[in-house]
Design a protein around this motif. Structure first.
Motif, PDB file in Angstrom:
ATOM      1  N   CYS A 261     -45.954  -7.286  15.082  1.00 23.60           N
ATOM      2  CA  CYS A 261     -45.702  -7.103  16.549  1.00 23.60           C
ATOM      3  C   CYS A 261     -45.781  -5.514  17.000  1.00 23.60           C
ATOM      4  O   CYS A 261     -45.663  -4.786  16.379  1.00 23.60           O
ATOM      5  CB  CYS A 261     -44.400  -7.639  16.788  1.00 23.60           C
ATOM      6  SG  CYS A 261     -42.994  -6.686  16.261  1.00 23.60           S
ATOM      7  N   ASP A 262     -45.778  -5.472  18.475  1.00 20.13           N
ATOM      8  CA  ASP A 262     -46.091  -4.148  19.035  1.00 20.13           C
ATOM      9  C   ASP A 262     -44.769  -3.501  18.684  1.00 20.13           C
ATOM     10  O   ASP A 262     -44.956  -2.058  18.314  1.00 20.13           O
ATOM     11  CB  ASP A 262     -46.218  -4.324  20.443  1.00 20.13           C
ATOM     12  CG  ASP A 262     -47.465  -4.779  20.575  1.00 20.13           C
ATOM     13  OD1 ASP A 262     -48.451  -4.873  20.052  1.00 20.13           O
ATOM     14  OD2 ASP A 262     -47.752  -5.365  21.889  1.00 20.13           O
ATOM     15  N   GLU A 263     -43.568  -3.980  18.614  1.00 19.40           N
ATOM     16  CA  GLU A 263     -42.612  -3.037  18.226  1.00 19.40           C
ATOM     17  C   GLU A 263     -42.573  -2.449  16.876  1.00 19.40           C
ATOM     18  O   GLU A 263     -42.462  -1.155  16.873  1.00 19.40           O
ATOM     19  CB  GLU A 263     -41.284  -3.959  18.365  1.00 19.40           C
ATOM     20  CG  GLU A 263     -39.876  -3.414  18.023  1.00 19.40           C
ATOM     21  CD  GLU A 263     -38.842  -4.345  18.119  1.00 19.40           C
ATOM     22  OE1 GLU A 263     -37.677  -3.813  17.727  1.00 19.40           O
ATOM     23  OE2 GLU A 263     -38.853  -5.483  18.176  1.00 19.40           O
ATOM     24  N   ARG A 264     -42.999  -3.070  15.805  1.00 22.71           N
ATOM     25  CA  ARG A 264     -43.273  -2.576  14.444  1.00 22.71           C
ATOM     26  C   ARG A 264     -44.165  -1.702  14.443  1.00 22.71           C
ATOM     27  O   ARG A 264     -44.169  -0.419  13.801  1.00 22.71           O
ATOM     28  CB  ARG A 264     -43.222  -3.618  13.416  1.00 22.71           C
ATOM     29  CG  ARG A 264     -41.801  -4.404  13.149  1.00 22.71           C
ATOM     30  CD  ARG A 264     -42.046  -5.548  12.267  1.00 22.71           C
ATOM     31  NE  ARG A 264     -42.744  -6.645  13.003  1.00 22.71           N
ATOM     32  CZ  ARG A 264     -42.883  -7.924  12.007  1.00 22.71           C
ATOM     33  NH1 ARG A 264     -42.510  -7.894  10.917  1.00 22.71           N
ATOM     34  NH2 ARG A 264     -43.610  -8.726  12.772  1.00 22.71           N
ATOM     35  N   ARG A 265     -45.633  -2.069  15.086  1.00 19.95           N
ATOM     36  CA  ARG A 265     -46.678  -1.201  14.876  1.00 19.95           C
ATOM     37  C   ARG A 265     -46.196   0.171  15.542  1.00 19.95           C
ATOM     38  O   ARG A 265     -46.625   1.404  15.064  1.00 19.95           O
ATOM     39  CB  ARG A 265     -47.730  -1.788  15.784  1.00 19.95           C
ATOM     40  CG  ARG A 265     -49.019  -1.144  15.720  1.00 19.95           C
ATOM     41  CD  ARG A 265     -50.112  -2.032  16.560  1.00 19.95           C
ATOM     42  NE  ARG A 265     -50.287  -3.350  15.806  1.00 19.95           N
ATOM     43  CZ  ARG A 265     -51.102  -3.654  14.773  1.00 19.95           C
ATOM     44  NH1 ARG A 265     -51.675  -2.739  14.267  1.00 19.95           N
ATOM     45  NH2 ARG A 265     -50.945  -4.815  14.497  1.00 19.95           N
ATOM     46  N   LYS A 266     -45.411   0.207  16.769  1.00 19.88           N
ATOM     47  CA  LYS A 266     -45.183   1.257  17.293  1.00 19.88           C
ATOM     48  C   LYS A 266     -44.089   2.306  16.493  1.00 19.88           C
ATOM     49  O   LYS A 266     -44.370   3.587  16.238  1.00 19.88           O
ATOM     50  CB  LYS A 266     -44.377   1.275  18.669  1.00 19.88           C
ATOM     51  CG  LYS A 266     -44.038   2.446  19.421  1.00 19.88           C
ATOM     52  CD  LYS A 266     -43.240   2.025  20.909  1.00 19.88           C
ATOM     53  CE  LYS A 266     -42.761   3.135  21.648  1.00 19.88           C
ATOM     54  NZ  LYS A 266     -42.183   2.988  22.975  1.00 19.88           N
ATOM     55  N   GLN A 270     -45.301   5.970  14.626  1.00 18.39           N
ATOM     56  CA  GLN A 270     -44.671   7.434  15.190  1.00 18.39           C
ATOM     57  C   GLN A 270     -44.100   8.109  13.943  1.00 18.39           C
ATOM     58  O   GLN A 270     -43.613   9.476  13.988  1.00 18.39           O
ATOM     59  CB  GLN A 270     -43.417   7.160  16.119  1.00 18.39           C
ATOM     60  CG  GLN A 270     -42.334   6.144  15.619  1.00 18.39           C
ATOM     61  CD  GLN A 270     -41.331   6.791  14.697  1.00 18.39           C
ATOM     62  OE1 GLN A 270     -40.884   7.701  15.088  1.00 18.39           O
ATOM     63  NE2 GLN A 270     -40.993   6.050  13.676  1.00 18.39           N
TER      64      GLN A 270
END
Length: 272
Positions: A261-266, A270
Protein backbone atom coordinates in the motif's frame (compact mmCIF):
# COMPACT_ATOMS: atom_id res chain seq x y z
CA UNK A 1 47.06 -3.35 12.47
CA UNK A 2 44.98 -6.25 13.79
CA UNK A 3 42.34 -7.62 11.47
CA UNK A 4 38.95 -6.27 12.63
CA UNK A 5 36.32 -8.79 13.68
CA UNK A 6 32.57 -8.30 13.47
CA UNK A 7 29.73 -10.28 15.04
CA UNK A 8 26.27 -10.45 13.49
CA UNK A 9 23.36 -11.71 15.59
CA UNK A 10 20.45 -12.91 13.46
CA UNK A 11 16.78 -13.32 14.39
CA UNK A 12 13.49 -13.56 12.50
CA UNK A 13 10.01 -12.07 12.71
CA UNK A 14 6.82 -13.54 11.28
CA UNK A 15 6.62 -17.11 10.08
CA UNK A 16 7.98 -18.89 7.04
CA UNK A 17 4.82 -20.66 5.89
CA UNK A 18 2.44 -19.33 3.24
CA UNK A 19 -0.07 -22.16 2.81
CA UNK A 20 -2.74 -20.26 4.76
CA UNK A 21 -1.97 -16.56 4.91
CA UNK A 22 -4.21 -14.34 7.01
CA UNK A 23 -7.29 -13.46 4.97
CA UNK A 24 -7.61 -10.16 6.87
CA UNK A 25 -5.99 -8.41 9.84
CA UNK A 26 -6.82 -10.14 13.09
CA UNK A 27 -7.84 -13.39 11.40
CA UNK A 28 -6.08 -16.67 12.05
CA UNK A 29 -3.40 -17.76 9.65
CA UNK A 30 0.21 -17.13 8.77
CA UNK A 31 1.83 -13.70 8.56
CA UNK A 32 1.98 -11.97 5.19
CA UNK A 33 5.61 -11.03 5.83
CA UNK A 34 8.66 -12.99 6.96
CA UNK A 35 11.77 -11.10 8.03
CA UNK A 36 15.35 -11.87 8.93
CA UNK A 37 17.35 -9.19 10.69
CA UNK A 38 20.95 -8.80 11.82
CA UNK A 39 22.45 -6.72 14.60
CA UNK A 40 26.09 -6.13 13.66
CA UNK A 41 28.76 -5.05 16.14
CA UNK A 42 32.53 -4.84 16.19
CA UNK A 43 34.20 -7.39 18.46
CA UNK A 44 35.28 -4.70 20.93
CA UNK A 45 31.62 -3.71 21.42
CA UNK A 46 30.29 -7.25 21.73
CA UNK A 47 30.93 -7.29 25.48
CA UNK A 48 28.80 -4.16 25.81
CA UNK A 49 25.65 -5.84 24.46
CA UNK A 50 24.56 -7.26 27.85
CA UNK A 51 24.99 -3.79 29.35
CA UNK A 52 22.89 -2.24 26.57
CA UNK A 53 20.22 -4.91 27.00
CA UNK A 54 20.14 -4.30 30.75
CA UNK A 55 19.92 -0.55 30.16
CA UNK A 56 16.74 -1.16 28.18
CA UNK A 57 15.26 -3.48 30.79
CA UNK A 58 16.09 -1.11 33.65
CA UNK A 59 14.23 1.68 31.86
CA UNK A 60 11.00 -0.30 32.30
CA UNK A 61 10.16 1.00 35.78
CA UNK A 62 8.86 -1.74 38.03
CA UNK A 63 9.42 -4.49 35.48
CA UNK A 64 11.01 -7.79 36.53
CA UNK A 65 11.84 -8.93 32.99
CA UNK A 66 15.25 -10.55 32.63
CA UNK A 67 15.15 -11.17 28.88
CA UNK A 68 14.19 -8.77 26.12
CA UNK A 69 11.29 -10.01 23.99
CA UNK A 70 9.85 -7.33 21.72
CA UNK A 71 6.47 -9.01 21.40
CA UNK A 72 6.00 -8.89 25.20
CA UNK A 73 6.60 -5.15 25.45
CA UNK A 74 4.02 -2.39 25.62
CA UNK A 75 4.10 0.33 22.97
CA UNK A 76 5.95 2.83 25.18
CA UNK A 77 8.52 0.16 26.09
CA UNK A 78 9.08 -0.68 22.42
CA UNK A 79 9.67 3.00 21.69
CA UNK A 80 12.24 3.42 24.45
CA UNK A 81 14.01 0.17 23.53
CA UNK A 82 14.52 1.48 19.99
CA UNK A 83 15.51 4.92 21.29
CA UNK A 84 18.25 3.43 23.46
CA UNK A 85 19.57 1.23 20.64
CA UNK A 86 19.57 4.18 18.24
CA UNK A 87 22.38 5.64 20.33
CA UNK A 88 24.55 2.52 20.36
CA UNK A 89 27.32 1.40 18.01
CA UNK A 90 25.38 -1.20 16.06
CA UNK A 91 24.61 -1.81 12.40
CA UNK A 92 21.21 -3.07 11.28
CA UNK A 93 20.33 -5.12 8.20
CA UNK A 94 16.87 -6.50 7.46
CA UNK A 95 15.56 -8.68 4.63
CA UNK A 96 11.77 -8.83 4.27
CA UNK A 97 9.79 -11.25 2.10
CA UNK A 98 6.24 -10.40 1.06
CA UNK A 99 4.86 -13.93 1.06
CA UNK A 100 1.73 -12.96 -0.84
CA UNK A 101 3.92 -12.74 -3.94
CA UNK A 102 5.27 -16.24 -3.29
CA UNK A 103 1.79 -17.71 -2.94
CA UNK A 104 0.97 -16.28 -6.38
CA UNK A 105 4.32 -17.18 -7.98
CA UNK A 106 4.48 -19.85 -10.68
CA UNK A 107 7.39 -21.46 -8.81
CA UNK A 108 5.64 -21.42 -5.42
CA UNK A 109 6.06 -25.19 -5.06
CA UNK A 110 9.82 -24.67 -4.73
CA UNK A 111 9.35 -22.39 -1.74
CA UNK A 112 6.94 -24.83 -0.11
CA UNK A 113 9.86 -27.16 0.48
CA UNK A 114 10.98 -27.13 4.13
CA UNK A 115 13.34 -24.26 4.95
CA UNK A 116 13.73 -23.18 1.33
CA UNK A 117 12.54 -19.62 1.93
CA UNK A 118 14.55 -19.33 5.14
CA UNK A 119 17.79 -20.39 3.47
CA UNK A 120 17.14 -18.10 0.51
CA UNK A 121 16.71 -15.13 2.84
CA UNK A 122 19.80 -16.05 4.84
CA UNK A 123 21.71 -15.81 1.58
CA UNK A 124 20.34 -12.32 0.85
CA UNK A 125 21.12 -11.17 4.38
CA UNK A 126 24.68 -12.49 4.40
CA UNK A 127 25.42 -11.00 0.99
CA UNK A 128 24.75 -7.58 2.43
CA UNK A 129 26.25 -8.09 5.88
CA UNK A 130 29.55 -9.48 4.56
CA UNK A 131 29.79 -6.66 2.04
CA UNK A 132 29.18 -4.04 4.74
CA UNK A 133 31.80 -5.56 7.06
CA UNK A 134 34.41 -5.70 4.29
CA UNK A 135 33.71 -2.07 3.40
CA UNK A 136 33.90 -0.97 7.05
CA UNK A 137 37.25 -2.73 7.39
CA UNK A 138 38.62 -0.89 4.35
CA UNK A 139 37.50 2.44 5.75
CA UNK A 140 39.42 1.69 8.95
CA UNK A 141 42.57 0.92 6.94
CA UNK A 142 42.43 -2.88 6.85
CA UNK A 143 42.29 -5.01 3.71
CA UNK A 144 40.64 -7.91 5.51
CA UNK A 145 38.29 -8.71 8.36
CA UNK A 146 36.44 -11.61 9.95
CA UNK A 147 32.71 -12.04 10.55
CA UNK A 148 31.18 -14.34 13.14
CA UNK A 149 27.50 -15.25 12.73
CA UNK A 150 25.21 -16.22 15.62
CA UNK A 151 21.67 -17.38 14.79
CA UNK A 152 18.80 -17.38 17.25
CA UNK A 153 17.65 -20.99 17.52
CA UNK A 154 14.19 -21.53 16.08
CA UNK A 155 12.11 -24.68 16.13
CA UNK A 156 12.01 -26.74 12.96
CA UNK A 157 15.16 -25.23 11.43
CA UNK A 158 17.94 -27.57 10.38
CA UNK A 159 21.06 -25.44 10.62
CA UNK A 160 23.24 -28.12 9.07
CA UNK A 161 21.04 -27.97 5.98
CA UNK A 162 21.45 -24.20 5.98
CA UNK A 163 25.25 -24.54 6.13
CA UNK A 164 25.15 -27.03 3.26
CA UNK A 165 23.18 -24.51 1.19
CA UNK A 166 25.75 -21.82 1.96
CA UNK A 167 28.51 -24.23 0.90
CA UNK A 168 26.62 -24.78 -2.36
CA UNK A 169 26.71 -21.03 -2.97
CA UNK A 170 30.37 -20.79 -2.00
CA UNK A 171 31.24 -23.54 -4.46
CA UNK A 172 29.42 -21.77 -7.31
CA UNK A 173 26.59 -24.30 -7.64
CA UNK A 174 23.66 -21.98 -6.87
CA UNK A 175 21.93 -20.99 -10.11
CA UNK A 176 19.55 -18.30 -8.78
CA UNK A 177 20.97 -14.89 -9.72
CA UNK A 178 21.62 -12.19 -7.15
CA UNK A 179 22.95 -8.65 -7.50
CA UNK A 180 25.25 -9.20 -4.51
CA UNK A 181 27.65 -11.97 -3.53
CA UNK A 182 28.61 -13.33 -0.15
CA UNK A 183 32.18 -12.24 0.57
CA UNK A 184 33.79 -15.55 1.50
CA UNK A 185 37.01 -13.84 2.55
CA UNK A 186 34.98 -12.49 5.47
CA UNK A 187 32.80 -15.47 6.40
CA UNK A 188 33.77 -19.01 7.41
CA UNK A 189 30.73 -21.31 7.33
CA UNK A 190 32.20 -23.56 10.02
CA UNK A 191 32.32 -20.64 12.47
CA UNK A 192 28.53 -20.13 12.38
CA UNK A 193 26.88 -20.61 15.78
CA UNK A 194 23.30 -21.22 16.90
CA UNK A 195 22.22 -20.17 20.39
CA UNK A 196 19.07 -19.77 22.46
CA UNK A 197 17.54 -16.30 22.55
CA UNK A 198 17.91 -16.03 26.33
CA UNK A 199 21.63 -16.86 26.29
CA UNK A 200 22.91 -13.95 24.21
CA UNK A 201 22.06 -10.29 24.64
CA UNK A 202 22.96 -9.76 20.97
CA UNK A 203 20.13 -12.07 19.91
CA UNK A 204 17.70 -10.11 22.07
CA UNK A 205 18.82 -6.88 20.41
CA UNK A 206 18.42 -8.57 17.01
CA UNK A 207 14.86 -9.46 18.05
CA UNK A 208 14.14 -5.77 18.72
CA UNK A 209 15.50 -4.45 15.44
CA UNK A 210 13.86 -7.18 13.32
CA UNK A 211 10.49 -6.88 15.06
CA UNK A 212 10.62 -3.10 14.72
CA UNK A 213 10.62 -3.41 10.93
CA UNK A 214 8.03 -6.20 11.05
CA UNK A 215 5.60 -3.81 12.77
CA UNK A 216 6.08 -1.33 9.93
CA UNK A 217 5.22 -3.92 7.26
CA UNK A 218 2.78 -6.42 8.81
CA UNK A 219 -0.68 -5.07 9.68
CA UNK A 220 -1.74 -5.54 13.29
CA UNK A 221 -5.08 -6.97 14.42
CA UNK A 222 -6.78 -3.68 13.50
CA UNK A 223 -5.21 -3.38 10.07
CA UNK A 224 -2.77 -0.66 11.10
CA UNK A 225 0.99 -0.39 10.62
CA UNK A 226 3.42 0.99 13.18
CA UNK A 227 6.52 2.47 11.50
CA UNK A 228 7.64 4.50 14.53
CA UNK A 229 9.97 1.83 15.93
CA UNK A 230 11.80 1.32 12.63
CA UNK A 231 11.96 5.07 12.04
CA UNK A 232 13.74 5.56 15.35
CA UNK A 233 16.37 3.04 14.24
CA UNK A 234 16.82 4.25 10.68
CA UNK A 235 20.17 5.89 11.41
CA UNK A 236 21.52 2.40 12.18
CA UNK A 237 20.68 0.67 8.88
CA UNK A 238 23.76 -0.18 6.85
CA UNK A 239 24.19 1.47 3.45
CA UNK A 240 25.97 0.82 0.17
CA UNK A 241 27.26 3.93 -1.60
CA UNK A 242 24.84 5.99 0.46
CA UNK A 243 21.89 3.81 -0.49
CA UNK A 244 19.80 2.18 2.23
CA UNK A 245 17.03 0.43 0.25
CA UNK A 246 18.05 -2.97 -1.15
CA UNK A 247 20.94 -3.05 1.31
CA UNK A 248 20.18 -2.10 4.91
CA UNK A 249 16.52 -2.81 4.18
CA UNK A 250 15.85 -5.27 1.37
CA UNK A 251 12.40 -6.23 0.11
CA UNK A 252 11.69 -9.45 -1.76
CA UNK A 253 10.50 -8.73 -4.40
CA UNK A 254 12.06 -5.25 -4.73
CA UNK A 255 9.97 -2.20 -3.89
CA UNK A 256 9.19 -1.45 -7.54
CA UNK A 257 7.53 -4.86 -7.96
CA UNK A 258 6.18 -5.27 -4.44
CA UNK A 259 2.37 -4.94 -4.17
CA UNK A 260 2.23 -2.89 -0.98
CA UNK A 261 0.00 0.00 0.00
CA UNK A 262 0.94 3.65 -0.40
CA UNK A 263 1.37 4.05 3.36
CA UNK A 264 4.12 1.46 3.57
CA UNK A 265 5.71 2.56 0.30
CA UNK A 266 5.96 6.13 1.61
CA UNK A 267 7.54 4.87 4.82
CA UNK A 268 10.19 2.87 2.96
CA UNK A 269 11.05 5.66 0.53
CA UNK A 270 11.72 8.12 3.35
CA UNK A 271 14.28 5.85 5.04
CA UNK A 272 17.71 7.48 4.97
Amino acid sequence: MNKPTFIAYIDEAGDEGFGKLKARPGASGQSAWFLLGACIVRAENDLLLPKWRDEILSSFHGSKMRDLHFRNLKHDQKVVACQILSGKKIGVCVVASNKITIAEHQKREIFKKPQHLYNYMVRFLLERVTSACAEAAKKSGSNSCALKIVFSRRGGTNYQTMKEYLALIRDGKEKIFSNYKIDWSVLDIDSIEVENHSKRAGLQVADVITSAMFCALEPNAYGNFEPRYANILQGKYIKSKGRLLNFGVTLIPPLGRNPICDERRKFLLQLK
